[in-house]
Design a protein around this motif. Sequence first.
Motif, PDB file in Angstrom:
ATOM      1  N   ILE A 181       0.859  -1.181   0.000  1.00 28.01           N
ATOM      2  CA  ILE A 181       0.000   0.000   0.000  1.00 28.01           C
ATOM      3  C   ILE A 181       0.894   1.230   0.000  1.00 28.01           C
ATOM      4  N   TYR A 182       0.718   2.048  -1.006  1.00 25.55           N
ATOM      5  CA  TYR A 182       1.469   3.294  -1.109  1.00 25.55           C
ATOM      6  C   TYR A 182       0.506   4.460  -0.985  1.00 25.55           C
ATOM      7  N   ALA A 183       0.845   5.396  -0.119  1.00 28.42           N
ATOM      8  CA  ALA A 183       0.058   6.619  -0.010  1.00 28.42           C
ATOM      9  C   ALA A 183       0.141   7.342  -1.347  1.00 28.42           C
ATOM     10  N   TYR A 184      -1.002   7.751  -1.846  1.00 30.75           N
ATOM     11  CA  TYR A 184      -1.087   8.489  -3.106  1.00 30.75           C
ATOM     12  C   TYR A 184      -1.426   9.926  -2.713  1.00 30.75           C
ATOM     13  N   THR A 185      -0.400  10.754  -2.605  1.00 33.11           N
ATOM     14  CA  THR A 185      -0.534  12.059  -1.994  1.00 33.11           C
ATOM     15  C   THR A 185       0.084  13.139  -2.863  1.00 33.11           C
ATOM     16  N   PRO A 186      -0.377  14.384  -2.742  1.00 33.52           N
ATOM     17  CA  PRO A 186       0.201  15.454  -3.556  1.00 33.52           C
ATOM     18  C   PRO A 186       1.534  15.966  -3.030  1.00 33.52           C
ATOM     19  N   LEU A 187       1.976  15.486  -1.892  1.00 31.64           N
ATOM     20  CA  LEU A 187       3.199  16.004  -1.280  1.00 31.64           C
ATOM     21  C   LEU A 187       4.352  15.023  -1.396  1.00 31.64           C
ATOM     22  N   TYR A 188       5.530  15.557  -1.457  1.00 27.87           N
ATOM     23  CA  TYR A 188       6.727  14.765  -1.217  1.00 27.87           C
ATOM     24  C   TYR A 188       6.930  14.845   0.294  1.00 27.87           C
ATOM     25  N   CYS A 189       6.152  14.068   1.030  1.00 29.62           N
ATOM     26  CA  CYS A 189       6.010  14.260   2.468  1.00 29.62           C
ATOM     27  C   CYS A 189       7.310  14.174   3.246  1.00 29.62           C
ATOM     28  N   GLU A 190       8.204  13.268   2.865  1.00 26.84           N
ATOM     29  CA  GLU A 190       9.422  13.146   3.652  1.00 26.84           C
ATOM     30  C   GLU A 190      10.260  14.419   3.579  1.00 26.84           C
ATOM     31  N   LEU A 191      10.053  15.221   2.540  1.00 33.23           N
ATOM     32  CA  LEU A 191      10.770  16.486   2.417  1.00 33.23           C
ATOM     33  C   LEU A 191       9.915  17.662   2.881  1.00 33.23           C
ATOM     34  N   ASP A 192       8.658  17.689   2.461  1.00 30.49           N
ATOM     35  CA  ASP A 192       7.779  18.825   2.738  1.00 30.49           C
ATOM     36  C   ASP A 192       7.176  18.798   4.139  1.00 30.49           C
ATOM     37  N   ASP A 193       6.893  17.613   4.639  1.00 35.28           N
ATOM     38  CA  ASP A 193       6.209  17.493   5.930  1.00 35.28           C
ATOM     39  C   ASP A 193       6.631  16.186   6.597  1.00 35.28           C
ATOM     40  N   PRO A 194       7.760  16.194   7.292  1.00 37.73           N
ATOM     41  CA  PRO A 194       8.259  14.960   7.903  1.00 37.73           C
ATOM     42  C   PRO A 194       7.267  14.309   8.871  1.00 37.73           C
ATOM     43  N   GLU A 195       6.481  15.100   9.588  1.00 42.70           N
ATOM     44  CA  GLU A 195       5.497  14.532  10.517  1.00 42.70           C
ATOM     45  C   GLU A 195       4.429  13.745   9.760  1.00 42.70           C
ATOM     46  N   GLN A 196       3.987  14.272   8.626  1.00 47.60           N
ATOM     47  CA  GLN A 196       3.001  13.565   7.803  1.00 47.60           C
ATOM     48  C   GLN A 196       3.589  12.257   7.278  1.00 47.60           C
ATOM     49  N   TYR A 197       4.863  12.296   6.882  1.00 41.61           N
ATOM     50  CA  TYR A 197       5.524  11.084   6.387  1.00 41.61           C
ATOM     51  C   TYR A 197       5.577  10.017   7.475  1.00 41.61           C
ATOM     52  N   VAL A 198       5.894  10.415   8.700  1.00 39.56           N
ATOM     53  CA  VAL A 198       5.912   9.461   9.820  1.00 39.56           C
ATOM     54  C   VAL A 198       4.515   8.893  10.041  1.00 39.56           C
ATOM     55  N   LYS A 199       3.503   9.740   9.951  1.00 39.24           N
ATOM     56  CA  LYS A 199       2.109   9.285  10.106  1.00 39.24           C
ATOM     57  C   LYS A 199       1.736   8.268   9.021  1.00 39.24           C
ATOM     58  N   ILE A 200       2.175   8.525   7.797  1.00 37.74           N
ATOM     59  CA  ILE A 200       1.906   7.609   6.680  1.00 37.74           C
ATOM     60  C   ILE A 200       2.545   6.253   6.947  1.00 37.74           C
ATOM     61  N   ARG A 201       3.798   6.266   7.357  1.00 36.19           N
ATOM     62  CA  ARG A 201       4.504   5.005   7.611  1.00 36.19           C
ATOM     63  C   ARG A 201       3.942   4.286   8.831  1.00 36.19           C
ATOM     64  N   THR A 202       3.554   5.023   9.865  1.00 35.27           N
ATOM     65  CA  THR A 202       2.987   4.425  11.074  1.00 35.27           C
ATOM     66  C   THR A 202       1.648   3.753  10.777  1.00 35.27           C
ATOM     67  N   ALA A 203       0.880   4.312   9.859  1.00 37.47           N
ATOM     68  CA  ALA A 203      -0.411   3.712   9.485  1.00 37.47           C
ATOM     69  C   ALA A 203      -0.218   2.376   8.780  1.00 37.47           C
ATOM     70  N   GLY A 204       0.981   2.146   8.236  1.00 35.88           N
ATOM     71  CA  GLY A 204       1.241   0.882   7.556  1.00 35.88           C
ATOM     72  C   GLY A 204       1.549   1.011   6.080  1.00 35.88           C
ATOM     73  N   CYS A 205       1.555   2.237   5.560  1.00 29.76           N
ATOM     74  CA  CYS A 205       1.903   2.405   4.150  1.00 29.76           C
ATOM     75  C   CYS A 205       3.354   1.999   3.930  1.00 29.76           C
ATOM     76  N   ASP A 206       3.594   1.346   2.810  1.00 29.19           N
ATOM     77  CA  ASP A 206       4.930   0.881   2.472  1.00 29.19           C
ATOM     78  C   ASP A 206       5.771   1.986   1.842  1.00 29.19           C
ATOM     79  N   GLY A 207       5.162   3.094   1.490  1.00 30.45           N
ATOM     80  CA  GLY A 207       5.852   4.224   0.884  1.00 30.45           C
ATOM     81  C   GLY A 207       4.827   5.193   0.363  1.00 30.45           C
ATOM     82  N   LEU A 208       5.265   6.086  -0.497  1.00 27.85           N
ATOM     83  CA  LEU A 208       4.317   7.031  -1.077  1.00 27.85           C
ATOM     84  C   LEU A 208       4.672   7.317  -2.528  1.00 27.85           C
TER      85      LEU A 208
END
Length: 146
Positions: free
Chosen positions: A92-119
Motif C-alpha cells: 500500500i502506497y500513499a497516493y498524496t500530492p506532497l513529497y512528504c518526507e521532504l515537505d512534511d516529515p510529521e506527515q511522512y511518519v504518520k503515513i509510515r505508522t499507518a502501515g503504508c509501504d511508501g508514497l
Amino acid sequence: MTRLCDVVGFMLPHMPRILIIEDNPWNMQIAQLLLQRAGHEVLQASDASQGVALAHSALPQLILMDLNLPGMDGFAATRLLKQNDATRMIKIYAYTPLYCELDDPEQYVKIRTAGCDGLIPKNANQADFLAAVAQALEGETGGAAS
C-alpha cells in the motif's frame, strides 16, 4: 472457449493488478490512464470502504491509497488492510500530492505508522509516477519517486 495463449502459442506475462482508492475523479482518471497504458490491470474505488472490500475480493499486488477520503480516511483503511491476514501482504502506497518526507516529515511518519509501504506523489511527472509504481511492485519500500 479458446484462450489467447492457445492462439499465440505461449503465455503472456501476468500484469500486476493495481487498486486505486481515490475520491477525486480527475486524479483517478490520470492514474488509471497512465497505469493502463503501461499494461497494468486497474481497479478503482472512490471511498475507503469500497476500496477495503475490493482489496479483499481482488487481492491486488499494489494499492494507491488517497489519504483524505470521505468517511473513513486512507490512514484507517490502511490499518484495516494491514491488520487482516488476507490483505496484510498487499503493498500500500500513499497516493498524496506532497513529497512528504521532504515537505512534511510529521506527515511522512504518520503515513509510515499507518502501515503504508511508501508514497507516490500525485504531482509526479509521468515517468516518475510509473518508475515509482515499478519500484513499489518490485518490492522496494520507502519514499517517493525523485
